[in-house]
Enzyme design. Structure first.
Site, PDB file in Angstrom:
ATOM      1  N   TRP A  69     -15.808  11.457 -13.089  1.00 56.55           N
ATOM      2  CA  TRP A  69     -14.758  11.040 -11.444  1.00 56.55           C
ATOM      3  C   TRP A  69     -14.462  12.208 -11.020  1.00 56.55           C
ATOM      4  O   TRP A  69     -14.263  12.725  -9.446  1.00 56.55           O
ATOM      5  CB  TRP A  69     -13.688  10.167 -12.027  1.00 56.55           C
ATOM      6  CG  TRP A  69     -13.058  10.932 -13.646  1.00 56.55           C
ATOM      7  CD1 TRP A  69     -13.348  10.920 -14.733  1.00 56.55           C
ATOM      8  CD2 TRP A  69     -12.063  11.176 -12.961  1.00 56.55           C
ATOM      9  NE1 TRP A  69     -12.572  11.217 -15.494  1.00 56.55           N
ATOM     10  CE2 TRP A  69     -11.210  11.986 -14.374  1.00 56.55           C
ATOM     11  CE3 TRP A  69     -10.833  11.860 -11.927  1.00 56.55           C
ATOM     12  CZ2 TRP A  69     -10.314  12.516 -14.643  1.00 56.55           C
ATOM     13  CZ3 TRP A  69     -10.053  12.341 -11.957  1.00 56.55           C
ATOM     14  CH2 TRP A  69      -9.247  13.112 -13.345  1.00 56.55           C
ATOM     15  N   TRP A 104      -9.103   7.739  -7.928  1.00 63.36           N
ATOM     16  CA  TRP A 104     -10.332   8.257  -8.395  1.00 63.36           C
ATOM     17  C   TRP A 104     -10.311   7.634  -9.740  1.00 63.36           C
ATOM     18  O   TRP A 104     -11.489   6.928 -10.515  1.00 63.36           O
ATOM     19  CB  TRP A 104     -11.008   9.750  -8.244  1.00 63.36           C
ATOM     20  CG  TRP A 104     -11.887   9.131  -7.520  1.00 63.36           C
ATOM     21  CD1 TRP A 104     -11.288  10.917  -6.577  1.00 63.36           C
ATOM     22  CD2 TRP A 104     -13.018  10.206  -7.017  1.00 63.36           C
ATOM     23  NE1 TRP A 104     -12.584  10.383  -5.300  1.00 63.36           N
ATOM     24  CE2 TRP A 104     -13.851  10.023  -5.413  1.00 63.36           C
ATOM     25  CE3 TRP A 104     -14.262   9.327  -8.110  1.00 63.36           C
ATOM     26  CZ2 TRP A 104     -14.651  10.174  -5.626  1.00 63.36           C
ATOM     27  CZ3 TRP A 104     -15.413   9.060  -7.731  1.00 63.36           C
ATOM     28  CH2 TRP A 104     -15.488   9.496  -6.052  1.00 63.36           C
ATOM     29  N   ASN A 114     -10.129   2.990   2.805  1.00 64.44           N
ATOM     30  CA  ASN A 114      -9.921   2.401   1.249  1.00 64.44           C
ATOM     31  C   ASN A 114     -11.637   2.054   0.652  1.00 64.44           C
ATOM     32  O   ASN A 114     -11.668   2.352  -0.443  1.00 64.44           O
ATOM     33  CB  ASN A 114      -8.394   2.108   1.412  1.00 64.44           C
ATOM     34  CG  ASN A 114      -8.267   1.742   0.194  1.00 64.44           C
ATOM     35  OD1 ASN A 114      -8.272   2.161  -0.638  1.00 64.44           O
ATOM     36  ND2 ASN A 114      -8.439   0.831  -0.406  1.00 64.44           N
ATOM     37  N   GLU A 134       0.841  -1.081   0.221  1.00 60.12           N
ATOM     38  CA  GLU A 134       0.115  -0.048   0.112  1.00 60.12           C
ATOM     39  C   GLU A 134       1.099   1.317   0.137  1.00 60.12           C
ATOM     40  O   GLU A 134       0.486   2.328  -0.698  1.00 60.12           O
ATOM     41  CB  GLU A 134      -0.995  -0.264   1.142  1.00 60.12           C
ATOM     42  CG  GLU A 134      -2.020  -0.765   1.328  1.00 60.12           C
ATOM     43  CD  GLU A 134      -2.844  -0.628  -0.215  1.00 60.12           C
ATOM     44  OE1 GLU A 134      -3.541   0.317  -0.720  1.00 60.12           O
ATOM     45  OE2 GLU A 134      -3.268  -2.418  -0.645  1.00 60.12           O
ATOM     46  N   TRP A 162       1.860   1.347  -3.555  1.00 56.38           N
ATOM     47  CA  TRP A 162       0.618   2.247  -4.171  1.00 56.38           C
ATOM     48  C   TRP A 162       0.866   4.110  -4.325  1.00 56.38           C
ATOM     49  O   TRP A 162       0.445   4.655  -4.898  1.00 56.38           O
ATOM     50  CB  TRP A 162      -1.000   1.487  -4.074  1.00 56.38           C
ATOM     51  CG  TRP A 162      -1.287   0.912  -4.311  1.00 56.38           C
ATOM     52  CD1 TRP A 162      -1.292  -0.930  -4.275  1.00 56.38           C
ATOM     53  CD2 TRP A 162      -1.661   0.481  -5.808  1.00 56.38           C
ATOM     54  NE1 TRP A 162      -1.403  -1.096  -4.570  1.00 56.38           N
ATOM     55  CE2 TRP A 162      -2.568  -0.737  -5.745  1.00 56.38           C
ATOM     56  CE3 TRP A 162      -2.203   1.655  -6.787  1.00 56.38           C
ATOM     57  CZ2 TRP A 162      -2.449  -1.347  -7.161  1.00 56.38           C
ATOM     58  CZ3 TRP A 162      -2.548   1.594  -7.644  1.00 56.38           C
ATOM     59  CH2 TRP A 162      -3.101  -0.720  -8.347  1.00 56.38           C
ATOM     60  N   TRP A 184     -20.465  11.710 -19.415  1.00 56.20           N
ATOM     61  CA  TRP A 184     -20.592  11.767 -18.084  1.00 56.20           C
ATOM     62  C   TRP A 184     -22.416  12.663 -17.834  1.00 56.20           C
ATOM     63  O   TRP A 184     -22.480  13.410 -19.024  1.00 56.20           O
ATOM     64  CB  TRP A 184     -20.006  12.617 -17.418  1.00 56.20           C
ATOM     65  CG  TRP A 184     -18.297  11.879 -17.643  1.00 56.20           C
ATOM     66  CD1 TRP A 184     -17.202  12.195 -18.094  1.00 56.20           C
ATOM     67  CD2 TRP A 184     -17.788  10.243 -16.830  1.00 56.20           C
ATOM     68  NE1 TRP A 184     -16.177  11.693 -17.966  1.00 56.20           N
ATOM     69  CE2 TRP A 184     -16.890  10.525 -17.396  1.00 56.20           C
ATOM     70  CE3 TRP A 184     -18.152   9.237 -16.011  1.00 56.20           C
ATOM     71  CZ2 TRP A 184     -16.491   8.891 -16.700  1.00 56.20           C
ATOM     72  CZ3 TRP A 184     -17.963   8.100 -15.660  1.00 56.20           C
ATOM     73  CH2 TRP A 184     -16.383   8.355 -15.743  1.00 56.20           C
TER      74      TRP A 184
END
Ligand code: FAD
Length: 509
Positions: free
Chosen positions: A390, A413, A372, A305, A308, A337
């Site tokens: 988004w 996102w 998360n 993580e 990440w 969208w």
């Protein structure tokens, strides 16, 4: 300045030289390379600039600003123990930054300015302007990498290209760390100032309690959130150490359950730099007997993580378009969208009629933080079930998260919206019902944040509308589902299918 001082390099501190340490998102004394370098160069004066216009333009959350101010007070205490003063100034516009720093360099007889690098586009441009102004006026300017264990630009494929997918990035990242142990080492503490009289510079310089435009009492019970988010070095290290002592070994098992306290919750400290990334990695290594990519699976997953976080910083370094409202996958620019202000508002408030989505959003609205798994579910719901852009969700998160961090937020996102770095060959749509049943099986998390569903059993809690009769449901005073998931899933797949892509998107949960 031609180069940064190397870690551990022996330099005789020159009392006749003065360094300015400009703090930004690195509000700590420990593991701070720029501060260490400044202290080796000479006597240090520290500066922090409150920049409300810049914060507004980057959607910084009031709760994060409040956390910054409280951490600045603690930082001042830690610096003062080293005889280093911390001066806090406020500007009206970011363009005033170079002159403010220049004037202070002149006023305080500074010779060199030290900063840790920030990688976002606006921040990089700002720092370049500061550098230019200072160098034109004969001051030295030193920029150091800090935010990542492996500096952006160093993790490349065999062809010298950046990675756009996480797993190979992680492999290469681990390989570099195994070969260069020095990258992992925590930066030594700064040398104290010898001249104790420098503290005079911070006299009458108050750190404000609040900044106009960022008042937390409008939205939160201020005492409650300040109680939740204690500031300072001790609080940060306590959180990290408690996690590595008691939770890290079970992290893999517990990390996806928002009802469990199974993650570290250090993100608010990392976002403002009150914890150093090397400190975090070392804590994990201690728990994992020094192993980076083998050993206890909880510790290894947690290290992943941290990687990440690092990956998303490298992504924005190599693909600065993600800082400019652009998708990582360019073909997704053309997605149509939906314009649905009402749906968006309901999502923001946690009134979508999907309990697992609403619980996460209400946790965010009440505490400034979100688990998360809940972030992924909420983001996936907005972008796939509601097919809302988004960027709207990204902005709402930044405006409300205490740990708002551009790279991680944008990365999260875009991953959720399938416009980003997700490596899955299929089009990923979470089913909120399955996510709920899997990650909050007893509904403990939902009951905490959606109290109107408290009385439901563990079958009903995930889908009250479908599990209760109409009159029973009405009594709950809980909203009807905003959309039918199966219909919405097909709609999202269609929206992505019509793009000019090399591959047809397929769906999966
Ligand atoms: C839509 C979305 C938005 C997000 N926005 C942010 C944000 O603004 N700021 C932020 O710090 N994180 C963000 N994340 C990542 C992640 O949700 C948080 O870092 C994590 O929930 C913080 O909790 P923790 O400290 O207990 O993490 P732990 O699980 O204990 O992990 C330790 C640290 O690793 C890093 N980390 C963990 N997971 C991720 C991840 N998926 N991506 C990047 N870094 C990670 C964080 O720095 C975290 O503090 C976002 C994720 C998604 C899906």
């Amino acid at each position: 300045m031609k180069r940064s001082l190397e870690k551990g390099e022996m330099v005789l501190k020159k009392v006749s030289q003065r360094a300015l340490m400009w703090f930004k998102s690195d509000l700590r004394v420990t593991d701070n390379p720029a501060l260490r370098n400044a202290s080796l160069y000479g006597e240090v004066i520290a500066l922090y600039i409150i920049s409300p216009q810049e914060w507004k333009s980057h959607d910084v959350a009031p709760i994060k600003v409040d956390f910054i101010l409280r951490n600045l007070k603690k930082l001042r205490e830690s610096l003062n123990e080293l005889n280093i003063p911390l001066v806090v100034k406020q500007i009206n516009h970011v363009k005033e930054t170079p002159n403010l720093i220049l004037n202070h360099c002149k006023e305080w007889n500074i010779n060199a300015v030290f900063i840790n690098k920030e990688y976002e586009v606006d921040e990089s441009k700002r720092d370049l302007k500061v550098q230019k102004t200072l160098e034109e006026n004969g001051f030295l300017f030193d920029i150091t990498h800090d935010q990542c264990v492996v500096p952006p630009g160093r993790v490349l494929t065999k062809d010298g290209k950046p990675y756009s997918v996480f797993t190979p990035f992680k492999k290469a990242w681990i390989k570099i760390l195994l070969a260069e142990n020095s990258l992992i080492q925590v930066i030594p503490l700064p040398e104290p100032n010898i001249d104790q009289s420098l503290i005079i510079h911070q006299e009458k310089n108050e750190i404000p309690e609040k900044v106009e435009g960022f008042d937390i009492s409008k939205k939160y019970d201020a005492d409650y959130v300040r109680g939740l988010w204690a500031a300072g070095k001790e609080a940060a290290h306590k959180k990290l150490e408690q996690f590595s002592k008691f939770k890290i070994l079970d992290y893999k098992k517990n990390r996806d359950a928002p009802a469990l306290d199974g993650t570290s919750v250090i993100s608010p400290f990392l976002a403002i730099g009150a914890l150093g990334i090397r400190e975090c990695l070392n804590e994990a290594l201690i728990a994992n007997k020094g192993l980076l990519d083998s050993g206890n699976e909880g510790a290894v997953t947690w290290i992943s993580e941290l990687c990440w976080r690092e990956f998303y910083r490298h992504v924005l370094f190599h693909y600065p378009r993600v800082c400019m409202y652009q998708p990582f996958k360019l073909e997704t620019k053309n997605i149509k969208w939906r314009d649905d202000p009402e749906g968006f508002e309901k999502w923001c408030k946690g009134e979508t009629g999907y309990p697992i989505v609403d619980a996460g959003m209400r946790q965010l609205n009440k505490t400034g933080w979100m688990h998360n798994r809940s972030r992924m579910i909420a983001a996936m719901f907005l972008t796939k079930d509601l097919l809302i852009d988004w960027r709207k969700g990204e902005k709402y998160f930044m405006e409300n998260l205490i740990d708002g961090d551009f790279a991680s937020n944008n990365g999260g996102w875009q991953w959720s919206a399938s416009t980003g770095t997700d490596s899955q060959p299929y089009f990923r749509v979470f089913n909120p019902l399955l996510q709920s049943q899997k990650n909050d099986p007893d509904g403990v998390f939902i009951k905490k944040w959606v109290p109107e569903l408290k009385g439901l059993n563990k079958k009903q809690i995930h889908c009250p509308k479908d599990c209760l009769g109409a009159s029973e449901f009405k009594k709950l005073n809980y909203p009807l589902p905003l959309v039918d998931h199966d219909m919405a899933r097909k709609r999202a797949i269609d929206a992505f299918k019509n793009l000019k892509t090399d591959e047809e998107p397929k769906s999966a949960y």
